[in-house]
Scaffold this active site. Structure first.
Site, PDB file in Angstrom:
ATOM      1  N   VAL A   1       0.844  -1.185   0.044  1.00  0.00           N
ATOM      2  CA  VAL A   1       0.164  -0.167  -0.041  1.00  0.00           C
ATOM      3  C   VAL A   1       0.880   1.301  -0.053  1.00  0.00           C
ATOM      4  O   VAL A   1       0.227   2.218  -0.280  1.00  0.00           O
ATOM      5  CB  VAL A   1      -0.998   0.109   1.155  1.00  0.00           C
ATOM      6  CG1 VAL A   1      -0.215   0.265   2.510  1.00  0.00           C
ATOM      7  CG2 VAL A   1      -2.286   0.862   1.050  1.00  0.00           C
ATOM      8  N   TYR A   2       2.029   1.271   0.391  1.00  0.00           N
ATOM      9  CA  TYR A   2       2.961   2.299   0.393  1.00  0.00           C
ATOM     10  C   TYR A   2       3.208   3.039  -1.002  1.00  0.00           C
ATOM     11  O   TYR A   2       3.651   2.247  -2.101  1.00  0.00           O
ATOM     12  CB  TYR A   2       4.409   2.214   0.823  1.00  0.00           C
ATOM     13  CG  TYR A   2       4.412   1.741   2.321  1.00  0.00           C
ATOM     14  CD1 TYR A   2       3.075   1.900   3.136  1.00  0.00           C
ATOM     15  CD2 TYR A   2       5.618   1.167   2.932  1.00  0.00           C
ATOM     16  CE1 TYR A   2       3.483   1.533   4.467  1.00  0.00           C
ATOM     17  CE2 TYR A   2       5.733   0.715   4.124  1.00  0.00           C
ATOM     18  CZ  TYR A   2       4.489   0.887   4.876  1.00  0.00           C
ATOM     19  OH  TYR A   2       4.724   0.697   6.440  1.00  0.00           O
ATOM     20  N   SER A   3       2.530   4.069  -1.369  1.00  0.00           N
ATOM     21  CA  SER A   3       2.404   4.856  -2.621  1.00  0.00           C
ATOM     22  C   SER A   3       1.876   4.032  -3.645  1.00  0.00           C
ATOM     23  O   SER A   3       2.454   4.045  -4.803  1.00  0.00           O
ATOM     24  CB  SER A   3       3.811   5.170  -2.949  1.00  0.00           C
ATOM     25  OG  SER A   3       4.448   5.998  -2.121  1.00  0.00           O
TER      26      SER A   3
END
Length: 342
Positions: free
Chosen positions: A52-54
């Protein structure tokens, strides 16, 4: 840099872990590569990311860096996470076998690796029976796609249930917990640290600097502006700052960190990180830098060891508030028992 085993496993990791939540968002690819290079140069061996990071870009950046540095994969322990929404569908989020199968395969593609060393449930999922998630982890280990399983943001009862179920069902154990933990946020000590200690689960603290508060960048009664996370988001920043600014405990902790830092001739960030690295059951502290300069400041804590008096000062200033029951005096009295005098 110091090193410890990853929870109760035999795998060795650095006591500082490079978090990559800023990659592809607050830090561009060139800056991300520079952070990875500096971290490895300073002896770091543990990198943490998440799908989900970036929206997957962080994993892609780490993957491109690995391909550009032949041999780097063999020297690193790489962790990622799955749970949060990566699309609009009902099965694009959660800890179900369907979602985690897709999420893990996508993470492996983005990272360009055959397996990740630590795969973590990013948060509890109330819709998925826990045994389903734990059996997925076990199957993924047997398939050679992950080497260890961990969790993040679980509460005490959730983590204990997971530990007991893996033992009862003969499944791959949970070896790490990734919670918020720092001098300003010590509430995991009410339950979670005991579970981790008793079950051999290593703690990987995120937000070790309390969103920047423990670096000394914020001042009493002076709302933040400019190049700080709160200053760059005025609407959210004013509200977040006001709450902590009004709490005298915040400034008692900040003052104590500053006192130790001045005495040692080092930064407040280094002191806060050093205190956290030596807490019981902590395996590795996750750093979240936006620039190489910030990372350098954090890395200064790698070999810093606080003495007993410095630790006592910080412990007392940051002591978590305790309600009367079940964690306060009344609760302790209910659980106390001593052997009869002989």
């Amino acid at each position: 840099m110091r090193y410890r085993t990853l929870g109760a496993t035999g795998t060795v990791v650095s006591t500082q872990c490079l978090g990559t939540m800023t990659f592809g968002n607050e830090t561009d690819e060139e800056g991300s590569f520079a952070q990875l290079d500096r971290f490895v140069e300073r002896g770091g061996t543990f990198v943490d990311t998440a799908d989900v990071y970036s929206a997957g870009v962080s994993e892609e950046i780490v993957g491109r860096w690995l391909r550009a540095r032949p041999g780097a994969r063999d020297s690193l322990v790489i962790a990622t996470k799955g749970r949060f929404a990566m699309g609009p569908g009902g099965n694009d989020a959660g800890l179900s076998r369907v979602h985690l199968t897709r999420a893990l395969e996508a993470s492996l593609r983005r990272l360009g690796v055959e397996a990740v060393d630590l795969y973590q449930a990013h948060a509890w999922d109330p819709l998925t029976p826990l045994p389903e998630t734990l059996r997925f982890f076990d199957d993924a280990v047997r398939a050679g796609k992950i080497r260890y399983a961990g969790v993040s943001n679980f509460t005490g009862w959730q983590l204990q249930k997971a530990a007991l179920l893996t033992a009862h069902l003969g499944l791959t154990p949970i070896v790490t917990l990734q919670p918020q933990y720092n001098l300003l946020a010590r509430d995991i000590e009410f339950e979670l640290t005991d579970v981790c200690h008793n079950e051999g689960i290593g703690i990987l603290p995120w937000s070790p600097l309390g969103g920047g508060w423990l670096t000394g960048k914020y001042r009493r009664d002076t709302p933040p502006t400019g190049a700080t996370r709160l200053g760059e988001n005025p609407e959210r920043g004013v509200e977040a700052y006001a709450g902590r600014n009004a709490d005298e405990r915040t400034w008692r902790i900040v003052d104590a960190v500053a006192e130790v830092a001045d005495k040692r001739g080092t930064s407040m960030a280094a002191v806060a990180l050093a205190w956290l690295a030596d807490r019981p059951a902590v395996t590795s502290v996750i750093l979240g830098a936006r620039t190489v300069e910030q990372l350098d400041d954090n890395l200064a804590a790698a070999d810093l060891r606080l003495d007993a008096e410095e630790t006592r000062l910080l412990d007392e200033a940051s002591a978590p508030r305790v309600a009367d029951y079940p964690y306060g005096a009344a609760g302790v009295q209910q659980r106390a028992r001593e052997l009869p005098a002989g």
